[in-house]
Design an enzyme around this catalytic site. Structure first.
Site, mmCIF file in Angstrom:
data_model
loop_
_atom_site.group_PDB
_atom_site.id
_atom_site.type_symbol
_atom_site.label_atom_id
_atom_site.label_comp_id
_atom_site.label_asym_id
_atom_site.label_seq_id
_atom_site.Cartn_x
_atom_site.Cartn_y
_atom_site.Cartn_z
ATOM 1 N N GLU A 1 -49.714 10.041 54.416
ATOM 2 C CA GLU A 1 -50.299 10.677 53.226
ATOM 3 C C GLU A 1 -51.744 11.075 53.470
ATOM 4 O O GLU A 1 -52.216 12.092 52.973
ATOM 5 C CB GLU A 1 -50.203 9.735 52.013
ATOM 6 C CG GLU A 1 -48.784 9.447 51.559
ATOM 7 C CD GLU A 1 -48.080 10.681 50.986
ATOM 8 O OE1 GLU A 1 -47.845 11.639 51.747
ATOM 9 O OE2 GLU A 1 -47.766 10.684 49.784
ATOM 10 N N THR B 1 -51.439 19.280 47.778
ATOM 11 C CA THR B 1 -52.078 18.112 47.179
ATOM 12 C C THR B 1 -53.588 18.165 47.407
ATOM 13 O O THR B 1 -54.375 17.850 46.514
ATOM 14 C CB THR B 1 -51.494 16.816 47.781
ATOM 15 O OG1 THR B 1 -50.086 16.845 47.569
ATOM 16 C CG2 THR B 1 -52.065 15.582 47.115
HETATM 17 P P1 ADP Z 1 -45.797 16.894 48.705
HETATM 18 O O1 ADP Z 1 -46.327 16.531 47.337
HETATM 19 O O2 ADP Z 1 -44.534 17.686 48.586
HETATM 20 O O3 ADP Z 1 -45.682 15.745 49.636
HETATM 21 P P2 ADP Z 1 -48.221 17.514 50.081
HETATM 22 O O4 ADP Z 1 -49.114 18.672 49.835
HETATM 23 O O5 ADP Z 1 -48.674 16.143 49.754
HETATM 24 O O6 ADP Z 1 -46.846 17.860 49.338
HETATM 25 O O7 ADP Z 1 -47.803 17.466 51.611
HETATM 26 C C1 ADP Z 1 -47.453 18.600 52.281
HETATM 27 C C2 ADP Z 1 -48.384 18.787 53.482
HETATM 28 O O8 ADP Z 1 -48.045 17.844 54.499
HETATM 29 C C3 ADP Z 1 -48.206 20.157 54.060
HETATM 30 O O9 ADP Z 1 -49.478 20.625 54.452
HETATM 31 C C4 ADP Z 1 -47.339 19.917 55.277
HETATM 32 O O10 ADP Z 1 -47.566 20.866 56.293
HETATM 33 C C5 ADP Z 1 -47.781 18.541 55.723
HETATM 34 N N1 ADP Z 1 -46.721 17.837 56.485
HETATM 35 C C6 ADP Z 1 -46.817 17.380 57.730
HETATM 36 N N2 ADP Z 1 -45.668 16.806 58.112
HETATM 37 C C7 ADP Z 1 -44.798 16.890 57.088
HETATM 38 C C8 ADP Z 1 -43.456 16.464 56.885
HETATM 39 N N3 ADP Z 1 -42.751 15.856 57.848
HETATM 40 N N4 ADP Z 1 -42.904 16.704 55.688
HETATM 41 C C9 ADP Z 1 -43.601 17.325 54.719
HETATM 42 N N5 ADP Z 1 -44.869 17.746 54.850
HETATM 43 C C10 ADP Z 1 -45.473 17.533 56.033
#
Ligand code: ADP
Length: 314
Positions: A132, A185
């Protein structure tokens, strides 16, 4: 001796914040999430060999949340082996229903299974929080803790980490609309104000306590009265097209409450019973279909289990 070489897991989507509980409350959905396959390798290091179901996610271990979590865990184990990871995304990144958390929690749980459970649940949450941190810049636990533990989960404290399971009514349902636009996020955190007026804080912690009491007492009215966010929602809802309409129609359809899931753009509503949840699904569909933005709808019970292993041949 049986030595596990490979594990296939399901990692659930999660609704975090739950209106009043910014960064501290969350729960998993039962039927939406990612699948992953994790295999041991003789060579050290982490390789992500496949990502299906989502565009643009990095294969480099250091840039993918699951790679980062795996690297930390292997380092802590201090062993000469490595792992190989396949990711089958059921949740798009930037969804607000814990896409990064599912990958982080999934790999934390999966590696623990592969290496005969050396870590406690609390340690798994701490490893997953590193994913995260990569995704959003903040090592928040309100998605990864429920994704790992299952059920309604409270992060009472971050320093030290103190995760509490909150019992919730059996007949509590969640309906989610996921507009197919990405709200990062990191962006939706940056627009928040650093300071909160005392009177808003009082109202908010009254609601958090009310929500927790309502969940434990199976008091649906109290849950409904407490699903109010006077601090974050007024600012963040601006980033979500149609938010006010979705909320109004959901409440009219019988929702106990309706708010932003995580940092958005997904919007969730809680309700008593599947019938009401289905009516809310129709209301959300109605509210959104004229906007010209694609969306997905989910209807689920609050999932009592978190991330889990799947039978190999599924
Ligand atoms: P969510 O609320 O759907 O988790 P976030 O914005 O917190 O969305 O997370 C998405 C971010 O994390 C994006 O920038 C994405 O590229 C990155 N990321 C890296 N690895 C992963 C993964 N395995 N799955 C999802 N997002 C990923």
């Amino acid at each position: 001796d049986f030595v596990m070489k490979k594990v296939r897991i399901f990692a659930p989507a999660t609704v975090a914040n739950v209106s009043c509980g910014f960064d501290i409350l969350g729960f998993p959905l039962s039927n939406v999430g990612d699948e992953m396959v994790i295999r041991k390798r003789e060579e050290k290091g982490v390789r992500i060999t496949k990502i299906e179901g989502a565009e643009g996610l990095p294969l480099e271990a250091e840039k993918n949340v699951s790679g980062v979590v795996a690297l930390k865990m292997l380092e802590k184990l201090g062993i000469d082996q490595g792992v190989e990871i396949e990711i089958y995304k059921g949740i798009k990144a930037g969804s607000g229903i814990g896409s990064s958390a599912a990958s982080s929690a999934g790999v934390a749980y999966g590696i623990n299974q592969l290496f005969a459970e050396p870590f406690s649940t609390q340690q798994l949450v701490e490893f997953a929080m590193e994913g995260e941190r990569l995704a959003s810049g903040v090592a928040h636990a309100d998605n990864v803790a429920p994704a790992i533990s299952g059920g309604f989960t409270l992060v009472r404290s971050y320093h030290p980490l103190d995760v509490i399971a909150i019992p919730s009514p059996d007949d509590l349902y969640c309906t989610v609309i996921h507009p197919q636009i990405e709200v990062r996020t990191a962006d939706s955190r940056n627009i928040l104000k650093e300071k909160v007026p005392l009177k808003d804080a009082v109202q908010q912690w009254g609601n958090v306590a009310g929500l927790v009491a309502g969940l434990i007492k199976n008091d649906y009215d109290l849950i409904g009265r407490s699903l109010e966010d006077v601090i974050i929602e007024p600012i963040r809802s601006i980033l979500i097209p149609g938010f006010d309409k979705v909320k109004k129609l959901s409440v009219e359809a019988g929702a106990l409450g309706c708010g932003i899931s995580g940092s958005g753009p997904s919007i969730f509503a809680l309700s008593r019973g599947k019938e009401t949840a289905t009516r809310i699904k129709e209301a959300m569909n109605q509210a959104y279909k004229e906007l010209g933005i694609d969306f997905e709808l989910h209807l689920s019970k609050i999932c009592a289990s978190g991330v889990r292993t799947l039978p190999e041949n599924i």
